[in-house]
Design a protein around this motif. Structure first.
Motif, PDB file in Angstrom:
ATOM      1  N   TYR A  79       5.045  -8.217 -10.886  1.00 46.72           N
ATOM      2  CA  TYR A  79       4.883  -8.244  -9.427  1.00 46.72           C
ATOM      3  C   TYR A  79       6.088  -8.837  -8.711  1.00 46.72           C
ATOM      4  CZ  TYR A  79       0.002  -7.306 -10.582  1.00 46.72           C
ATOM      5  OH  TYR A  79      -1.156  -6.741 -11.075  1.00 46.72           O
ATOM      6  N   ASP A  80       7.101  -9.290  -9.445  1.00 43.72           N
ATOM      7  CA  ASP A  80       8.273  -9.909  -8.809  1.00 43.72           C
ATOM      8  C   ASP A  80       8.884  -8.998  -7.754  1.00 43.72           C
ATOM      9  OD1 ASP A  80       7.886 -11.936 -10.604  1.00 43.72           O
ATOM     10  OD2 ASP A  80       9.739 -11.642 -11.732  1.00 43.72           O
ATOM     11  N   LEU A  81       9.101  -7.732  -8.110  1.00 43.83           N
ATOM     12  CA  LEU A  81       9.805  -6.814  -7.206  1.00 43.83           C
ATOM     13  C   LEU A  81       9.016  -6.519  -5.933  1.00 43.83           C
ATOM     14  CD1 LEU A  81      12.371  -5.198  -6.766  1.00 43.83           C
ATOM     15  CD2 LEU A  81      11.349  -3.316  -8.064  1.00 43.83           C
ATOM     16  N   PRO A  82       7.717  -6.133  -6.010  1.00 44.85           N
ATOM     17  CA  PRO A  82       6.993  -5.893  -4.750  1.00 44.85           C
ATOM     18  C   PRO A  82       6.872  -7.147  -3.894  1.00 44.85           C
ATOM     19  CG  PRO A  82       5.495  -5.809  -6.639  1.00 44.85           C
ATOM     20  CD  PRO A  82       6.882  -5.807  -7.184  1.00 44.85           C
ATOM     21  N   LEU A  83       6.762  -8.319  -4.526  1.00 43.14           N
ATOM     22  CA  LEU A  83       6.710  -9.567  -3.753  1.00 43.14           C
ATOM     23  C   LEU A  83       8.025  -9.784  -3.013  1.00 43.14           C
ATOM     24  CD1 LEU A  83       4.968 -11.943  -6.345  1.00 43.14           C
ATOM     25  CD2 LEU A  83       3.989 -11.134  -4.198  1.00 43.14           C
ATOM     26  N   ALA A  84       9.144  -9.586  -3.714  1.00 40.00           N
ATOM     27  CA  ALA A  84      10.462  -9.792  -3.102  1.00 40.00           C
ATOM     28  C   ALA A  84      10.698  -8.827  -1.949  1.00 40.00           C
ATOM     29  CB  ALA A  84      11.548  -9.634  -4.158  1.00 40.00           C
ATOM     30  N   ILE A  85      10.354  -7.543  -2.141  1.00 40.20           N
ATOM     31  CA  ILE A  85      10.549  -6.542  -1.092  1.00 40.20           C
ATOM     32  C   ILE A  85       9.656  -6.866   0.106  1.00 40.20           C
ATOM     33  CG2 ILE A  85      10.266  -4.106  -0.515  1.00 40.20           C
ATOM     34  CD1 ILE A  85      12.715  -4.759  -2.273  1.00 40.20           C
ATOM     35  N   GLY A  86       8.432  -7.314  -0.153  1.00 34.61           N
ATOM     36  CA  GLY A  86       7.521  -7.694   0.934  1.00 34.61           C
ATOM     37  C   GLY A  86       8.064  -8.866   1.739  1.00 34.61           C
ATOM     38  N   ILE A  87       8.636  -9.854   1.053  1.00 35.77           N
ATOM     39  CA  ILE A  87       9.204 -11.022   1.743  1.00 35.77           C
ATOM     40  C   ILE A  87      10.385 -10.608   2.620  1.00 35.77           C
ATOM     41  CG2 ILE A  87      10.502 -13.167   1.346  1.00 35.77           C
ATOM     42  CD1 ILE A  87       8.672 -13.583  -1.143  1.00 35.77           C
ATOM     43  N   LEU A  88      11.285  -9.777   2.101  1.00 34.98           N
ATOM     44  CA  LEU A  88      12.436  -9.322   2.880  1.00 34.98           C
ATOM     45  C   LEU A  88      11.996  -8.532   4.110  1.00 34.98           C
ATOM     46  CD1 LEU A  88      14.930  -8.144   0.090  1.00 34.98           C
ATOM     47  CD2 LEU A  88      15.104 -10.196   1.510  1.00 34.98           C
ATOM     48  N   ALA A  89      10.995  -7.652   3.938  1.00 34.77           N
ATOM     49  CA  ALA A  89      10.525  -6.830   5.057  1.00 34.77           C
ATOM     50  C   ALA A  89       9.842  -7.685   6.127  1.00 34.77           C
ATOM     51  CB  ALA A  89       9.586  -5.748   4.550  1.00 34.77           C
ATOM     52  N   ALA A  90       9.015  -8.648   5.679  1.00 28.09           N
ATOM     53  CA  ALA A  90       8.311  -9.510   6.637  1.00 28.09           C
ATOM     54  C   ALA A  90       9.282 -10.412   7.404  1.00 28.09           C
ATOM     55  CB  ALA A  90       7.272 -10.356   5.906  1.00 28.09           C
ATOM     56  N   ASP A  91      10.427 -10.726   6.770  1.00 24.18           N
ATOM     57  CA  ASP A  91      11.441 -11.559   7.425  1.00 24.18           C
ATOM     58  C   ASP A  91      12.458 -10.700   8.179  1.00 24.18           C
ATOM     59  OD1 ASP A  91      12.422 -14.199   7.934  1.00 24.18           O
ATOM     60  OD2 ASP A  91      14.046 -13.867   6.477  1.00 24.18           O
ATOM     61  N   GLU A  92      12.184  -9.397   8.271  1.00 27.18           N
ATOM     62  CA  GLU A  92      13.029  -8.440   8.990  1.00 27.18           C
ATOM     63  C   GLU A  92      14.450  -8.371   8.438  1.00 27.18           C
ATOM     64  OE1 GLU A  92      12.722  -9.392  13.139  1.00 27.18           O
ATOM     65  OE2 GLU A  92      10.627  -8.736  13.250  1.00 27.18           O
ATOM     66  N   GLN A  93      14.593  -8.662   7.144  1.00 29.24           N
ATOM     67  CA  GLN A  93      15.871  -8.444   6.473  1.00 29.24           C
ATOM     68  C   GLN A  93      15.936  -7.037   5.876  1.00 29.24           C
ATOM     69  OE1 GLN A  93      17.296 -11.692   3.858  1.00 29.24           O
ATOM     70  NE2 GLN A  93      15.492 -12.873   4.519  1.00 29.24           N
ATOM     71  N   LEU A  94      14.842  -6.300   6.021  1.00 34.99           N
ATOM     72  CA  LEU A  94      14.724  -4.981   5.399  1.00 34.99           C
ATOM     73  C   LEU A  94      13.852  -4.090   6.264  1.00 34.99           C
ATOM     74  CD1 LEU A  94      15.145  -3.192   2.805  1.00 34.99           C
ATOM     75  CD2 LEU A  94      13.051  -4.219   1.920  1.00 34.99           C
ATOM     76  N   ASN A  95      14.206  -2.826   6.376  1.00 35.23           N
ATOM     77  CA  ASN A  95      13.421  -1.858   7.138  1.00 35.23           C
ATOM     78  C   ASN A  95      12.127  -1.565   6.387  1.00 35.23           C
ATOM     79  OD1 ASN A  95      12.388   0.412   8.448  1.00 35.23           O
ATOM     80  ND2 ASN A  95      14.407   1.273   8.854  1.00 35.23           N
ATOM     81  N   ASP A  96      11.005  -1.735   7.067  1.00 37.42           N
ATOM     82  CA  ASP A  96       9.707  -1.605   6.390  1.00 37.42           C
ATOM     83  C   ASP A  96       9.019  -0.267   6.640  1.00 37.42           C
ATOM     84  OD1 ASP A  96       9.073  -1.955   9.046  1.00 37.42           O
ATOM     85  OD2 ASP A  96       7.321  -3.223   8.643  1.00 37.42           O
TER      86      ASP A  96
END
Length: 511
Positions: A79-96
């Motif tokens: 689950y490391d990868l989906p957790l990391a992508i979710g954190i970046l998206a929620a912090d607006e560092q990544l387009n969700d």
């Protein structure tokens, strides 16, 4: 901001989609809820290091992550990868915008590289079933997941590739596998051949019958007579896997991480040969967090138990129910898991502790009580469930020194396939595919015995004391012998040969 990403949890050999909700708000804390185990809880440190190594950072605010459904235990580092992508998206560092269209799984290294995971195939099957557009998976698992059609599978080697993919950068392409072409090109490959076995025609005949009817078999003979050699060649004379069987088998091996990284689909029947020190849990499956055991890893193939009396008696006894039911149920207080276990049991043993009872040239040093105690390590109910008992004698020097002229596995397999085709037609519309699986009702319908056959069976039963189960299994074996001959009816000589394969039922066999 609240963002949802999607992962998956595998229970038994089926996957359940996990929704990972990430909320970032004012404050400074990190909460991970939803029944995660220790490996999932430790993901915070791996994620933080991986992001920092790729020019991103953990939010300096309050992070709350919920893994739903919250009543299912989440295990492992995948689950490391989906957790990391979710954190970046929620912090607006990544387009969700595209994140919700994909199942994302992978274990993160501290430098952001992505490590392989287990259970990729069942996750991919469930993702397609639930209508996800694609599956982002470690590169080593991509070919395994790409077996599933109508699902875009992207193999990634580091988190930067995933970030670039969702940002619309990079040139990440779906992994494509022509499942049918690869399967049919490799399905007939066999490494070991019966042509290498010199002599032992009687045992080869017994194994051919076992393969033709999916019967359990045991070989009894002195050391070095060729028991293990012949058992290893048995998968080569079994009918090739069908595509459906290959998918079932691959799913089980995927769950325990035993798929070759260069392989997309298993194309040969499994052959499992556990050591006699194995525990009952390792054999049938289970544990605190249940995993398939050796009997499930042998599903659609062969489970070979070498030196059967050396296994602990409690280990052998747990085989009795799976042999009959062709599946094993692991029950825990909060859940129950079913694993398929449709295997052929093939075993071997010495006739006595020294190994030389009934040997043509060497003397046995074991007394009658010692031999009897040795055989009694195998219970009567287990022996009853083994259809074919074959006695092996050493190959004479004259046969060993000859050039090999034996039949090849391919020749034997042709006869086995022909017999199986007869059985498939016979059992059409049922979940039975071989004679060994016939119920008593089907046995009465498909095995008609004339008066001569009844007399032979009566005489054998009176002299050898067959149980009702042994009686049924003789009928099943005789039906298979008739199928190999292309005979519509079971004749007297078919029954006589089947009775001869009950060596260990003979009174005072060990002296």
């Amino acid at each position: 901001m609240l963002v949802k990403t999607y992962g998956s949890a595998v229970f038994g050999i089926e996957a359940t989609t996990i929704t990972i909700e990430v909320s970032i708000s004012q404050g400074f804390a990190f909460f991970l809820v939803g029944l995660p185990d220790s490996a999932v809880k430790e993901s915070q440190q791996r994620i933080e290091s991986a992001l920092r190594s790729n020019n991103h950072k953990m939010p300096g605010r309050k992070v709350v992550i919920n893994m739903a459904p919250a009543d299912i235990r989440k295990e492992g580092s995948a689950y490391d990868l989906p957790l990391a992508i979710g954190i970046l998206a929620a912090d607006e560092q990544l387009n969700d915008q595209k994140i919700g269209d994909y199942i994302i799984m992978g274990e993160l290294s501290l430098d952001g590289s992505i490590l392989p995971i287990k259970g990729t195939l069942p996750i991919a099957i469930q993702a397609r079933k639930e209508g996800f557009k694609g599956f982002i998976v470690p590169a080593e698992n991509a070919r395994e997941a790409a077996v599933v059609n109508k699902l875009d599978v992207y193999g990634v080697s580091d988190i930067k590739q995933v970030i670039d993919f969702f940002e619309g950068r990079g040139n990440l392409k779906p992994t494509e596998v022509d499942t049918r072409a690869e399967f049919y090109n490799a399905v007939a490959d066999t490494e070991l051949d019966f042509a290498d076995v010199k002599g032992q025609e009687k045992v080869k005949r017994a194994l051919e019958i076992a393969a033709a009817g999916a019967h359990n078999a045991i070989m009894v003979g002195p050391p070095g007579a060729g028991k293990t050699m012949m058992a290893k060649r048995l998968p080569g004379i079994l009918p090739p896997l069908t595509l459906q069987e290959a998918l079932e088998t691959t799913k089980i091996h995927s769950v325990v991480g035993k798929i070759d990284r260069n392989t997309s689909l298993m194309t040969s029947r499994p052959f499992r040969s556990p050591h006699h020190t194995i525990s009952d849990v390792a054999l049938v499956g289970g544990g605190a967090f249940p995993q398939p055991g050796e009997i499930s890893l042998a599903h659609n193939g062969v489970l070979f138990l070498d030196e059967l009396p050396e296994f602990q008696r409690t280990v052998l006894e747990v085989l009795r129910q799976p042999i009959e039911d062709r599946r094993i149920t692991i029950s825990r207080a909060k859940f129950t898991v079913d694993y398929p276990a449709n295997f052929m049991l093939v075993s071997s043993m010495n006739p006595c502790p020294c190994g030389y009872f009934n040997h043509p040239t060497k003397d046995c040093v074991c007394s009658v009580p010692v031999r009897q105690r040795y055989l009694n390590k195998i219970s009567g109910p287990l022996l009853d469930r083994i259809d074919i008992h074959s006695e092996i004698t050493p190959v004479p020097f004259e046969d060993l020194s000859k050039q090999p002229t034996a039949e090849t596995s391919a020749d034997i397999r042709k006869r086995v396939i022909k017999a199986r085709e007869i059985q498939q037609k016979r059992f059409e519309g049922t979940d039975i595919y071989a004679n060994a699986q016939m119920s008593s009702r089907l046995l009465r319908r498909h095995v008609e015995i004339d008066e001569g056959g009844k007399q032979i069976l009566k005489t054998a039963t009176d002299r050898l004391g067959f149980s009702a189960r042994a009686y049924d299994r003789i009928l099943k074996v005789s039906r298979t012998i008739a199928d190999l001959e292309g005979s519509e009816k079971v004749q007297t000589h078919h029954l006589a040969e089947a009775i001869n394969y009950r060596t260990l039922d003979r009174e005072n066999w060990a002296g």
